[in-house]
Design an enzyme around this catalytic site. Sequence first.
Site, PDB file in Angstrom:
ATOM      1  N   HIS A   1      -1.237  12.487   5.564  1.00  0.00           N
ATOM      2  CA  HIS A   1       0.378  12.714   5.354  1.00  0.00           C
ATOM      3  C   HIS A   1      -0.846  13.746   4.368  1.00  0.00           C
ATOM      4  O   HIS A   1      -1.646  13.528   3.671  1.00  0.00           O
ATOM      5  CB  HIS A   1       1.439  12.266   5.229  1.00  0.00           C
ATOM      6  CG  HIS A   1       1.166  11.389   6.259  1.00  0.00           C
ATOM      7  ND1 HIS A   1       2.370  11.959   7.533  1.00  0.00           N
ATOM      8  CD2 HIS A   1       1.976  10.557   6.926  1.00  0.00           C
ATOM      9  CE1 HIS A   1       2.594  11.678   8.382  1.00  0.00           C
ATOM     10  NE2 HIS A   1       2.385   9.915   7.591  1.00  0.00           N
TER      11      HIS A   1
ATOM     12  N   ARG B   1      -2.402   3.858  -4.224  1.00  0.00           N
ATOM     13  CA  ARG B   1      -1.471   2.741  -4.720  1.00  0.00           C
ATOM     14  C   ARG B   1      -0.898   2.079  -3.309  1.00  0.00           C
ATOM     15  O   ARG B   1      -0.826   2.633  -2.344  1.00  0.00           O
ATOM     16  CB  ARG B   1       0.439   3.666  -4.803  1.00  0.00           C
ATOM     17  CG  ARG B   1       0.701   5.025  -3.090  1.00  0.00           C
ATOM     18  CD  ARG B   1       2.087   4.192  -3.900  1.00  0.00           C
ATOM     19  NE  ARG B   1       2.680   5.422  -2.676  1.00  0.00           N
ATOM     20  CZ  ARG B   1       2.698   4.766  -1.825  1.00  0.00           C
ATOM     21  NH1 ARG B   1       1.657   4.194  -0.903  1.00  0.00           N
ATOM     22  NH2 ARG B   1       3.158   6.036   0.018  1.00  0.00           N
TER      23      ARG B   1
ATOM     24  N   HIS C   1      -2.289  11.830   1.307  1.00  0.00           N
ATOM     25  CA  HIS C   1      -3.924  11.158   2.096  1.00  0.00           C
ATOM     26  C   HIS C   1      -4.310  12.357   1.768  1.00  0.00           C
ATOM     27  O   HIS C   1      -5.644  12.369   0.932  1.00  0.00           O
ATOM     28  CB  HIS C   1      -3.542  10.837   3.787  1.00  0.00           C
ATOM     29  CG  HIS C   1      -2.451   9.849   3.665  1.00  0.00           C
ATOM     30  ND1 HIS C   1      -1.612   9.783   4.238  1.00  0.00           N
ATOM     31  CD2 HIS C   1      -3.058   8.220   3.581  1.00  0.00           C
ATOM     32  CE1 HIS C   1      -0.690   8.434   3.791  1.00  0.00           C
ATOM     33  NE2 HIS C   1      -1.857   7.838   3.749  1.00  0.00           N
TER      34      HIS C   1
ATOM     35  N   THR D   1      -8.044   4.192   6.422  1.00  0.00           N
ATOM     36  CA  THR D   1      -6.055   4.477   6.749  1.00  0.00           C
ATOM     37  C   THR D   1      -5.393   3.203   7.547  1.00  0.00           C
ATOM     38  O   THR D   1      -6.888   3.129   8.932  1.00  0.00           O
ATOM     39  CB  THR D   1      -5.619   5.687   6.353  1.00  0.00           C
ATOM     40  OG1 THR D   1      -4.414   5.435   6.575  1.00  0.00           O
ATOM     41  CG2 THR D   1      -6.852   6.220   7.532  1.00  0.00           C
ATOM     42  N   ARG D   2      -4.425   3.426   8.002  1.00  0.00           N
ATOM     43  CA  ARG D   2      -4.346   2.536   8.736  1.00  0.00           C
ATOM     44  C   ARG D   2      -2.785   3.810   9.182  1.00  0.00           C
ATOM     45  O   ARG D   2      -2.407   3.580  10.199  1.00  0.00           O
ATOM     46  CB  ARG D   2      -3.164   1.056   8.793  1.00  0.00           C
ATOM     47  CG  ARG D   2      -2.067   0.231   7.895  1.00  0.00           C
ATOM     48  CD  ARG D   2      -1.666  -0.216   8.287  1.00  0.00           C
ATOM     49  NE  ARG D   2      -0.637  -0.062   7.352  1.00  0.00           N
ATOM     50  CZ  ARG D   2       0.175  -0.599   5.573  1.00  0.00           C
ATOM     51  NH1 ARG D   2      -1.006  -0.556   4.762  1.00  0.00           N
ATOM     52  NH2 ARG D   2       1.067  -0.901   6.325  1.00  0.00           N
TER      53      ARG D   2
HETATM   54  S1  ADX Z   1      -3.351   1.017   4.076  1.00  0.00           S
HETATM   55  O1  ADX Z   1      -2.812  -0.466   4.075  1.00  0.00           O
HETATM   56  O2  ADX Z   1      -4.453   1.328   4.584  1.00  0.00           O
HETATM   57  O3  ADX Z   1      -4.345   1.102   2.307  1.00  0.00           O
HETATM   58  P1  ADX Z   1      -2.388   3.841   4.201  1.00  0.00           P
HETATM   59  O4  ADX Z   1      -2.917   4.287   5.117  1.00  0.00           O
HETATM   60  O5  ADX Z   1      -0.872   4.161   3.918  1.00  0.00           O
HETATM   61  O6  ADX Z   1      -2.047   2.320   4.385  1.00  0.00           O
HETATM   62  O7  ADX Z   1      -3.061   4.405   2.387  1.00  0.00           O
HETATM   63  C1  ADX Z   1      -4.285   4.463   3.237  1.00  0.00           C
HETATM   64  C2  ADX Z   1      -5.446   4.806   1.321  1.00  0.00           C
HETATM   65  O8  ADX Z   1      -4.482   6.198   0.500  1.00  0.00           O
HETATM   66  C3  ADX Z   1      -4.341   3.916   0.749  1.00  0.00           C
HETATM   67  O9  ADX Z   1      -6.067   3.812  -0.804  1.00  0.00           O
HETATM   68  C4  ADX Z   1      -3.191   3.652  -0.473  1.00  0.00           C
HETATM   69  O10 ADX Z   1      -3.420   3.480  -1.552  1.00  0.00           O
HETATM   70  C5  ADX Z   1      -3.299   5.300  -0.690  1.00  0.00           C
HETATM   71  N1  ADX Z   1      -2.513   6.241  -0.730  1.00  0.00           N
HETATM   72  C6  ADX Z   1      -1.284   6.395   0.368  1.00  0.00           C
HETATM   73  N2  ADX Z   1      -0.016   6.854   0.170  1.00  0.00           N
HETATM   74  C7  ADX Z   1      -0.320   7.574  -1.320  1.00  0.00           C
HETATM   75  C8  ADX Z   1       0.491   7.703  -2.051  1.00  0.00           C
HETATM   76  N3  ADX Z   1       1.424   8.481  -2.243  1.00  0.00           N
HETATM   77  N4  ADX Z   1       0.097   7.712  -2.866  1.00  0.00           N
HETATM   78  C9  ADX Z   1      -1.457   7.808  -3.839  1.00  0.00           C
HETATM   79  N5  ADX Z   1      -1.981   6.965  -2.642  1.00  0.00           N
HETATM   80  C10 ADX Z   1      -1.597   6.891  -0.866  1.00  0.00           C
END
Ligand code: ADX
Length: 391
Positions: free
Chosen positions: A200, A289, A203, A195-196
């Site tokens: 929430h 997603r 997650h 994650t970045r």
């Molecule tokens: S990432 O750039 O590091 O992938 P992020 O921190 O937003 O972004 O997401 C972390 C992981 O959670 C990723 O695998 C992303 O696809 C997934 N993810 C984030 N939000 C959702 C959501 N609402 N539903 C399903 N998967 C999510």
Amino acid sequence: MSLISPHGGNLIDREARGAELAALLRTVAKLPSVTINARAEADLELIAIGALSPLEGFLGEADYLSVRDNLRLANGLVWSIPVTLSATAEERARLNVGEDVALRTREGKLVAVLHLAEIYTYDKQREAEAVYGTAEEKHPGVQVLYSQGEYLLGGKVTVVDHPNGHEFKQYRHTPAQTRALFAEKGWQRIVAFQTRNPVHRAHEYIQKCAMETVDGLLLHPIVGETKADDIPANVRLRAYEAILENYYPQNRTVLAVLPAAMRYAGPREAIFHATIRKNYGCSHFIVGRDHAGVGNYYGTYDAQKIFGNFTSEEIGITPMFFDNTFFCRKCDGMASLKTCPHDASQHVSLSGTKVRELLAAGEIPPGEFTRPEVAQVLIEGLRQNALNAKA
Ligand code: ADX
């Protein structure tokens, strides 16, 4: 039973220590220097600790072209992102293949010595289209690529320092250390979460769905360079501590930071993220997603579909795919379209921008979106960062 093997078979260690370090430091003053950007600095730390195993340095031309065009190293091993080091024409004029080069930060701090094996030119636009799916400069990954020097330098590296190594020290576990930790806990099936963002409810939900079927969770946030509008790592770290303390079983979670820079390469970066977590000893990897996406450059599930291009043996680590998840008022819980029959009017959905606006205004977003303990820490952290920036 033992933990999953590193990608390519062996965990790489390119860290200089003891007599080797002392000898290198004696020669370094005489070497030509190349100035590295934040991404290369992060890549060097990852190479040093074996997170990018089997890479021992920056790609030579045969590997570079093969990764760009076929998502494999020249020897056929799956590798989706070109890990390269660039130099300007001015820097290149001082370099000779077969000699050592000092790699320094923009502040002049020595990070590593490159054992220069190759100097080659490359087509930035072609790399942008292949890796990021776009040649547009406004894509943050493409922007970094276009700002690089015109030459690429290939060769093994010996790393002497991690300039940011003091940050988040207690969570800066190397792949060897997470592997030892998992072995000590008796875990074999470990799911990693990239994650970045702060954790929430969406997650948390997908992590916990995954945790139901494995031994433990590695919460593995990126702390290298991210976009300016992403929440800074120092604030996120406190939010991770808050959610783990309040909502997760402590004996089934490990928090560690990944000192990588985000590239926002979507599907290709999902494969890259998965192979890195394999090196850390994880057997499973969550892909939700628009993984590692930005703007509208990638389809919502492209980062899942790309895994279909490889056999499970080639990737090694098992991806766990999740649809878009949200809180449904009627279900009274988290769900996705796979599990919820109600229409969108029942779903709580907030954009990232909206949430950042709320937090910046000191307002707690709805509990269906984020845990109050997390929101509180984010509001406080962002306020503190703003004060520090002004001082
Ligand atoms: S990432 O750039 O590091 O992938 P992020 O921190 O937003 O972004 O997401 C972390 C992981 O959670 C990723 O695998 C992303 O696809 C997934 N993810 C984030 N939000 C959702 C959501 N609402 N539903 C399903 N998967 C999510």
